[in-house]
Design an enzyme around this catalytic site. Sequence first.
Site, PDB file in Angstrom:
ATOM      1  CB  ILE A  87      -0.831  -0.353   1.077  1.00  0.00           C
ATOM      2  CG1 ILE A  87      -1.633  -1.491   0.962  1.00  0.00           C
ATOM      3  CG2 ILE A  87      -1.529   0.889   1.139  1.00  0.00           C
ATOM      4  CD1 ILE A  87      -2.064  -1.768   2.466  1.00  0.00           C
ATOM      5  CG  HIS A  93       9.337   0.850   1.576  1.00  0.00           C
ATOM      6  ND1 HIS A  93      10.732   0.374   1.886  1.00  0.00           N
ATOM      7  CD2 HIS A  93       8.279   0.488   1.880  1.00  0.00           C
ATOM      8  CE1 HIS A  93      10.709  -0.772   2.387  1.00  0.00           C
ATOM      9  NE2 HIS A  93       8.701  -0.891   2.253  1.00  0.00           N
TER      10      HIS A  93
END
Length: 159
Positions: A87, A93
């Site tokens: 998510i 990241h």
Amino acid sequence: MTVFEGRFTEASGLRVAVVVARFNDLVTDKLLSGCLDCLFRHGIDTSPSSSQLDVAWVPGSFEIPLVAQRLAVSGRYQVVITLGAVIRGDTPHFDVVVAEVSKGVAAVARDTGVPVIFGVLTTDTLQQALERAGIKSNLGWNYGLEAIEMGSLMAALPG
């Protein structure tokens, strides 16, 4: 001309491994549940004592390809299903993890000749992930169905 297609009625002899990420387990537990329901309804023994199905839990989606590869090269499975949820957050990241897990899963299938189903959700929000894991529909079911189809198709192909 020969046409090769997978079938959904030949799942009872299929050996399946599922690799599931613990990170975002609110989502991945639901994906696994949908996947197992599909496999069960198509004739695969999903009981704890099953000799047809094994489930491996990994810390996060980034670790999925390594374990999927180990399972694929073992010779025990006709198909491997990967389940995870990445998510988007406020840092890059997300992009790194999504790129590496998708490339890694594709490489496992290509290098081993074992179909690896890419069931890693990549969403912008938790709400989107939950919708895909059961609020609106459970994509885990679809990943199970893809595994059955690919296992059957690979068995039908020459060589």
